[in-house]
Design a protein around this motif. Sequence first.
Motif, short mmCIF file in Angstrom:
data_model
loop_
_atom_site.label_atom_id
_atom_site.label_comp_id
_atom_site.label_asym_id
_atom_site.label_seq_id
_atom_site.Cartn_x
_atom_site.Cartn_y
_atom_site.Cartn_z
N ILE A 73 136.89 47.02 46.80
CA ILE A 73 137.10 47.58 45.46
C ILE A 73 137.43 46.45 44.51
O ILE A 73 138.29 45.59 44.80
CB ILE A 73 138.25 48.60 45.47
CG1 ILE A 73 137.90 49.78 46.36
CG2 ILE A 73 138.57 49.07 44.05
CD1 ILE A 73 139.02 50.78 46.56
N GLU A 74 136.78 46.45 43.36
CA GLU A 74 137.09 45.47 42.31
C GLU A 74 138.13 46.07 41.37
O GLU A 74 137.89 47.13 40.76
CB GLU A 74 135.83 45.11 41.52
CG GLU A 74 136.10 44.09 40.41
CD GLU A 74 134.88 43.80 39.58
OE1 GLU A 74 134.99 43.00 38.62
OE2 GLU A 74 133.80 44.38 39.86
N LEU A 75 139.28 45.41 41.25
CA LEU A 75 140.30 45.84 40.31
C LEU A 75 139.92 45.39 38.91
O LEU A 75 139.63 44.21 38.69
CB LEU A 75 141.67 45.26 40.71
CG LEU A 75 142.20 45.66 42.08
CD1 LEU A 75 143.52 44.94 42.36
CD2 LEU A 75 142.39 47.17 42.18
N LEU A 76 139.95 46.31 37.97
CA LEU A 76 139.60 45.99 36.58
C LEU A 76 140.83 45.64 35.76
O LEU A 76 140.74 44.85 34.81
CB LEU A 76 138.87 47.17 35.94
CG LEU A 76 137.63 47.67 36.69
CD1 LEU A 76 137.01 48.85 35.95
CD2 LEU A 76 136.61 46.55 36.85
N ASN A 77 141.96 46.23 36.11
CA ASN A 77 143.22 45.96 35.41
C ASN A 77 144.27 45.58 36.44
O ASN A 77 144.60 46.37 37.31
CB ASN A 77 143.70 47.21 34.65
CG ASN A 77 142.67 47.72 33.67
OD1 ASN A 77 142.26 47.00 32.78
ND2 ASN A 77 142.24 48.96 33.85
N PHE A 78 144.78 44.36 36.33
CA PHE A 78 145.81 43.94 37.28
C PHE A 78 146.57 42.75 36.72
O PHE A 78 146.09 42.02 35.85
CB PHE A 78 145.19 43.57 38.64
CG PHE A 78 144.25 42.39 38.61
CD1 PHE A 78 144.72 41.11 38.84
CD2 PHE A 78 142.90 42.57 38.34
CE1 PHE A 78 143.86 40.02 38.81
CE2 PHE A 78 142.03 41.49 38.31
CZ PHE A 78 142.51 40.21 38.54
N ASP A 79 147.78 42.61 37.21
CA ASP A 79 148.63 41.46 36.92
C ASP A 79 148.84 40.74 38.24
O ASP A 79 149.56 41.23 39.11
CB ASP A 79 149.96 41.91 36.31
CG ASP A 79 150.85 40.75 35.88
OD1 ASP A 79 150.81 39.70 36.55
OD2 ASP A 79 151.59 40.90 34.88
N VAL A 119 135.89 54.51 39.87
CA VAL A 119 136.78 55.52 40.44
C VAL A 119 138.17 55.37 39.85
O VAL A 119 138.53 54.31 39.31
CB VAL A 119 136.88 55.41 41.98
CG1 VAL A 119 135.55 55.72 42.65
CG2 VAL A 119 137.40 54.03 42.39
N LEU A 120 138.96 56.43 39.95
CA LEU A 120 140.38 56.40 39.63
C LEU A 120 141.13 56.35 40.96
O LEU A 120 141.02 57.28 41.77
CB LEU A 120 140.78 57.64 38.83
CG LEU A 120 140.00 57.88 37.53
CD1 LEU A 120 140.38 59.24 36.93
CD2 LEU A 120 140.26 56.77 36.52
N ARG A 166 144.24 61.28 34.74
CA ARG A 166 144.03 61.63 33.33
C ARG A 166 144.05 60.44 32.37
O ARG A 166 143.62 60.57 31.23
CB ARG A 166 145.11 62.62 32.88
CG ARG A 166 145.07 63.94 33.63
CD ARG A 166 146.19 64.88 33.18
NE ARG A 166 146.15 66.13 33.92
CZ ARG A 166 145.40 67.18 33.59
NH1 ARG A 166 144.62 67.12 32.53
NH2 ARG A 166 145.43 68.28 34.32
N CYS A 167 144.55 59.28 32.81
CA CYS A 167 144.79 58.21 31.82
C CYS A 167 143.91 56.99 31.98
O CYS A 167 143.86 56.15 31.08
CB CYS A 167 146.25 57.78 31.85
SG CYS A 167 146.70 56.74 33.26
N SER A 168 143.25 56.79 33.11
CA SER A 168 142.32 55.68 33.38
C SER A 168 142.97 54.33 33.64
O SER A 168 142.28 53.33 33.81
CB SER A 168 141.27 55.54 32.26
OG SER A 168 141.79 54.86 31.13
N ALA A 169 144.31 54.27 33.70
CA ALA A 169 144.97 52.98 33.92
C ALA A 169 144.59 52.37 35.27
O ALA A 169 144.55 51.16 35.42
CB ALA A 169 146.49 53.13 33.83
N CYS A 170 144.30 53.20 36.27
CA CYS A 170 143.98 52.70 37.61
C CYS A 170 142.47 52.67 37.86
O CYS A 170 142.04 52.52 39.02
CB CYS A 170 144.69 53.53 38.68
SG CYS A 170 144.15 55.26 38.76
N LYS A 171 141.67 52.77 36.82
CA LYS A 171 140.22 52.78 37.01
C LYS A 171 139.76 51.47 37.65
O LYS A 171 140.17 50.38 37.24
CB LYS A 171 139.51 52.99 35.68
CG LYS A 171 137.99 53.13 35.80
CD LYS A 171 137.33 53.25 34.44
CE LYS A 171 137.69 54.54 33.75
NZ LYS A 171 136.99 54.69 32.45
#
Length: 349
Positions: free
Chosen positions: A89-95, A76-77, A43-48
């Motif tokens: 898979i390409e991570l869009l958000n990561f630290d 994808v989520l 529901r939140c897109s943080a893992c998109k």
Amino acid sequence: MADNHRINFEPVDIEMDVGEQENILDAAFRQGIHLMHGCREGRCSACKSYVLDGDIQMENYSTFACNDAEVEEGFVLLCRSHAFSDCTIELLNFDEDELLRGIAIQDVRTEVVAIEPVTKDIVSLRLRPVEPATYEFRSGQYSDLRIPGTEEHRSFSMATTPSTSEHVEFLIKKYPGGRFAGLLEDGISVGDEMSLTGPYGSFTLKEGHVLPLVFIGGGAGMAPILSLLRHMSETGNTRRVHFYYGARTPQDLFYLDEILDIGAQLTGFEFVACLSESMDPQQIPGSITVEEGNVTDVVRRREPGIGKTEVYLCGPPPMVDAALELLEAGGTPKDQIFYDKFTSPAFDR
């Protein structure tokens, strides 16, 4: 038995195994890989993320988090995705510093050791780990607590730190009609068993960062912020801290003495109680700074340089949304903002 497949994450060059029966995010948790995530419910897109190669299928997700056009492109989520081949898979958000510092998910059998009201609608629930006898987590993270006799769970942030090994404290808001609210009223007692799974979340202090800190909380959002403050005190962290807590009335404030005691050990600490309905000074200790208005309005007045700080948000979704708008207007870069987005039905967190 379902097949296992190999996932390669780019641009970080991390690989892991995943079974077809588990979603990719859970597989990462199981192997101690700390992918960015939020609601874990699609529901939140943080893992998109973006599929570069391979066969991935999603289930039970919100098109507000990943719309049809994005799905057609290959987005994808990860919390809703199952792999049916080896994938890249390409991570869009990561630290990158956090990715391999995650703690593998644990299933812990606990015993209820205390249920104590701290306000008219917030309860301190303390659980003692029984099997295993310790629970590993990082300050600021949250856990899933299973509702006894069901497969349902609710997610709540820890208020304690890992050094408090004899118990884990949760601060839980009682919502009218809520399943967990009913448990806290008369469904569980001291001595009862409760199952816990975790830890989850990325609401943790980032090592090596030096910017001043602004904490913004409301309601049960006190829990992870209190965990961070306790951790900073225990570790001698010298970053400057300003903590704004939103409540309606003085009766909705709690743990004030401990907050001030912790603050006395920190650098440049300020605590501001932000009251939206009642400002009766006779009901508030003289050592507490009080401002009238919603917490975001108070932060706007008192933090003109908020764009040069790191900001941690935790509280009801409307408060978090208002704070995010404030931070965008104030020019705070997104990589300096940290929060766990809570969604229904886990509004009890």
